[in-house]
Write a protein that holds these residues in place. Structure first.
Motif, short mmCIF file in Angstrom:
data_model
loop_
_atom_site.label_atom_id
_atom_site.label_comp_id
_atom_site.label_asym_id
_atom_site.label_seq_id
_atom_site.Cartn_x
_atom_site.Cartn_y
_atom_site.Cartn_z
N THR A 22 2.35 2.97 -9.08
CA THR A 22 2.86 3.50 -10.34
C THR A 22 4.13 4.31 -10.13
O THR A 22 4.99 4.36 -11.02
CB THR A 22 1.79 4.37 -11.03
N ALA A 23 4.27 4.95 -8.97
CA ALA A 23 5.43 5.82 -8.73
C ALA A 23 6.70 5.03 -8.40
O ALA A 23 7.78 5.34 -8.90
CB ALA A 23 5.12 6.80 -7.61
N TYR A 24 6.57 4.02 -7.54
CA TYR A 24 7.75 3.32 -7.03
C TYR A 24 8.05 2.00 -7.73
O TYR A 24 9.21 1.60 -7.84
CB TYR A 24 7.58 3.01 -5.54
N GLY B 264 0.81 -1.21 0.00
CA GLY B 264 0.00 0.00 0.00
C GLY B 264 0.84 1.26 0.00
O GLY B 264 1.96 1.30 -0.51
N SER B 265 0.29 2.30 0.63
CA SER B 265 0.97 3.60 0.62
C SER B 265 2.33 3.54 1.30
O SER B 265 3.27 4.23 0.89
CB SER B 265 0.08 4.64 1.31
N ALA B 266 2.47 2.72 2.36
CA ALA B 266 3.76 2.60 3.05
C ALA B 266 4.55 1.39 2.58
O ALA B 266 5.77 1.45 2.46
CB ALA B 266 3.54 2.52 4.56
N GLY B 267 3.87 0.26 2.33
CA GLY B 267 4.57 -0.98 2.02
C GLY B 267 5.36 -0.94 0.72
O GLY B 267 6.47 -1.48 0.65
N ILE B 268 4.81 -0.28 -0.30
CA ILE B 268 5.53 -0.21 -1.57
C ILE B 268 6.79 0.64 -1.46
O ILE B 268 7.86 0.20 -1.91
CB ILE B 268 4.60 0.27 -2.69
N PRO B 269 6.75 1.86 -0.91
CA PRO B 269 8.00 2.60 -0.74
C PRO B 269 9.02 1.83 0.09
O PRO B 269 10.22 1.84 -0.21
CB PRO B 269 7.56 3.88 -0.01
N LEU B 270 8.56 1.15 1.12
CA LEU B 270 9.46 0.34 1.95
C LEU B 270 10.12 -0.74 1.13
O LEU B 270 11.35 -0.93 1.19
CB LEU B 270 8.65 -0.26 3.10
N ALA B 271 9.35 -1.47 0.32
CA ALA B 271 9.91 -2.54 -0.50
C ALA B 271 10.86 -2.00 -1.55
O ALA B 271 11.91 -2.59 -1.83
CB ALA B 271 8.77 -3.32 -1.17
N ILE C 74 6.03 7.47 6.20
CA ILE C 74 6.34 6.44 7.21
C ILE C 74 7.06 5.27 6.56
O ILE C 74 8.04 4.74 7.12
CB ILE C 74 5.05 5.98 7.92
N GLY C 75 6.62 4.85 5.37
CA GLY C 75 7.34 3.78 4.67
C GLY C 75 8.78 4.16 4.38
O GLY C 75 9.70 3.35 4.55
N GLU C 76 8.98 5.40 3.94
CA GLU C 76 10.34 5.88 3.66
C GLU C 76 11.18 5.92 4.94
O GLU C 76 12.34 5.50 4.95
CB GLU C 76 10.27 7.27 3.04
N ARG C 77 10.59 6.41 6.01
CA ARG C 77 11.34 6.56 7.27
C ARG C 77 11.70 5.20 7.85
O ARG C 77 12.84 4.99 8.32
CB ARG C 77 10.48 7.35 8.27
N VAL C 78 10.76 4.25 7.85
CA VAL C 78 11.05 2.93 8.41
C VAL C 78 12.10 2.21 7.57
O VAL C 78 12.94 1.48 8.12
CB VAL C 78 9.76 2.10 8.54
N ALA C 79 12.11 2.42 6.26
CA ALA C 79 13.16 1.82 5.43
C ALA C 79 14.53 2.28 5.90
O ALA C 79 15.47 1.47 6.00
CB ALA C 79 12.94 2.19 3.96
N GLU C 80 14.66 3.57 6.20
CA GLU C 80 15.95 4.06 6.68
C GLU C 80 16.30 3.47 8.05
O GLU C 80 17.45 3.07 8.29
CB GLU C 80 15.93 5.58 6.77
N LEU C 81 15.32 3.39 8.93
CA LEU C 81 15.58 2.83 10.25
C LEU C 81 15.98 1.36 10.16
O LEU C 81 16.87 0.90 10.90
CB LEU C 81 14.34 2.99 11.13
#
Length: 517
Positions: free
Chosen positions: A202-204, A15-22, A505-512
């Motif tokens: 579509t973005a990521y 979703g909104s967070a899971g895809i950026p994280l992946a 949040i997805g972006e931030r957790v990826a960094e963490l």
């Protein structure tokens, strides 16, 4: 089992967070990532249904979980949550407004120092390609385009609402994503143009799909997280009638503030007595799982439009007003918008009889920070049975006062002559109703509905917080290798539409996560 059969990360929810994280985690070719989505995934624009491509309408029917929620003791409502790759970003209204700096600095002051405004701003910048503004508060290199409506693109209803707000004395805002902005102006939107929606899918994923180390499993539901002595070993998934296991060193739940606590509960993580009642083995007694459900509530001034005033095919919302609630002292805690039309068979269905029409347009009144709290629970350990959602709206006098004051502001804005000229009649509301606190209370109670922005059902907290579920690095307290990355972790509401903050949040957790691998 060989190491090739074990993923470094299984991410639950595309979703909104899971895809950026992946996308961020799989940018390292040495890291194997599985991204699991219960709904469909559409890899190409040509194969994507029109309802997902059309940014001018919310897609609330074809790609929805079909949840219902207890909104009031005597009223249930449809509770729309996207079931498709991209999640809310694929079905929502494309309003791309950030939370205000104080939202995050208050998190930091409560002990979540990794989530101060200074810590989250770089991730807002990293996700966006702002087509209108640059400088220190706007990103240019991110995957999500952000554009604002031009004057010549406004529909008649949006233009007269804009003029009415300015005439009422609200300040003009060119950039709602500047950290000090307040007032009325064009909404920032996650789109390249006047029509198409840009989702996280579509973005990521356009770039990430070809990576050999990223596996996308669509049409696959996660029934539970698998644990051995408090350590994650993977997830149990359900595809059709087939159940299997996926092994992982780390599991990240990004399934949203309804589905994430449901997965935790089915995994034996939650309030002990609730789990025992359902016959679920208690792996970890965490009373906060599912508790503290917050959502933004809304009402408005509803009008039956004259023929031709609905602006079919155009965006339903282009101009927004953010301001402090009367007497609340909270910056931008109230949100007003002109909505070109609501289909009453889908949204606000309880107004259909009173309206005597199938559609209305509306000066919408949204409370960003209502104080009432609800809960997500299970009626069954079966993953095919929907979780029980209790929104518990309007249980505090603060919320009633907030809406009474907000409704009066919305009513004054709706009296703009050019707005009234678009309407055949107003539904229920008039000056006589507004003159009585009791009738205002009755009106708000009979018209209130959700804005579909749930948070807080697996919230972050400090070690001495009995209702905390994750720490500030979003690791589930008491379980090794299990994390949450979605709006569930938010300890309090962000004063905005939540899609952009959830992507952040997805972006931030990826960094963490990268920092602790």
């Amino acid at each position: 089992m060989s190491t090739l059969d074990i993923y470094d990360y299984v991410i639950v929810g595309a979703g909104s967070a899971g895809i950026p994280l992946a996308a961020r985690l799989s940018s390292d070719p040495a890291v194997r990532v599985a991204l699991i989505e219960a709904g469909p995934d559409y890899p190409t624009p040509a194969g994507t249904p029109a309802d997902l491509l059309d940014g001018n309408q919310m897609s609330l029917v074809e790609h929805d979980w079909r949840f219902t929620a207890d909104m009031l003791p005597d009223r249930r409502t449809r509770y729309f949550q996207g079931k498709v790759a991209g999640g809310a970003s694929s079905v929502g209204n494309t309003i791309a407004i950030r939370g205000v700096p104080d939202d995050f600095d208050s998190w930091a002051a409560a002990g979540h120092t990794e989530w101060s405004w200074d810590k989250v701003l770089p991730h807002y910048l990293a996700l966006e390609n702002d087509l209108d503004f640059g400088g220190e508060y706007h990103g240019k290199d991110g995957p999500v385009p952000i554009r604002r409506w031009r004057p010549e693109e406004l529909t008649t209803a949006q233009r007269v609402f804009y003029d009415g707000c300015l005439a009422a004395g609200f300040p003009q805002v060119d950039d709602h994503n500047h950290p000090t902005s307040t007032g009325v102006g064009p909404a920032p939107s996650n789109r390249w143009d006047t029509h198409g929606r840009v989702s996280t899918a579509t973005a990521y994923l356009a770039e990430a799909r070809s990576r050999e180390n990223l596996t996308i499993l669509a049409g696959t539901a996660v029934s539970r997280v698998l644990l051995d002595d408090g350590v994650v070993r993977g997830v149990e998934v359900l595809t059709g009638a087939t159940t299997r296991e996926l092994r992982a060193r780390r599991v990240v739940l990004a399934a949203g503030a309804v589905c994430t606590p449901a997965i935790l509960l089915r995994s034996g993580i939650g309030p002990r007595e609730d789990l025992r009642r359902l016959g679920i083995d208690v792996r970890l007694d965490r009373p906060g799982v599912g508790a503290g459900l917050g959502d933004q509530a809304r009402t408005g001034v509803f009008m039956v439009p004259k023929p031709g005033a609905e602006n079919f095919g155009a965006s339903v919302g282009q101009i927004v007003l953010r301001t402090a609630g009367t007497g609340s002292g909270r910056e931008n805690d109230m949100y007003y918008a002109m909505v070109n039309h609501f289909d009453l068979s889908v949204q606000f269905p309880h107004l259909r009889e009173a309206a005597g029409a199938d559609r209305v347009f509306c000066v919408l009144v949204v409370a960003r920070e209502p104080s009432s709290r609800g809960r997500v629970t299970l009626d069954s350990p079966d993953p095919r049975v929907a979780p029980h959602i209790n929104l518990n709206f309007l249980t505090t006098e603060y919320d009633h006062r907030l809406f009474a004051d907000g409704l009066r502001v919305g009513w004054e804005l709706a009296q703009t002559p050019a707005i009234r000229d678009l309407a055949e009649r107003v539904v229920i509301l008039d000056d006589k109703v507004l003159d009585s606190p009791d009738t205002v209370r009755d009106y708000v109670t009979s018209t209130v509905d959700s804005a579909y922005n749930p948070i807080g059902t697996a919230r972050m907290g400090t070690a001495d917080d009995p209702l905390a579920v994750v720490d500030q690095r979003c690791a589930v307290i008491g379980v090794e290798g299990l994390f949450v990355a979605d709006a569930s972790v938010m300890p309090s509401m962000a004063r905005a539409n939540l899609n952009l903050t959830t992507i952040m949040i997805g972006e931030r957790v990826a960094e963490l996560l990268r920092a602790t691998r």
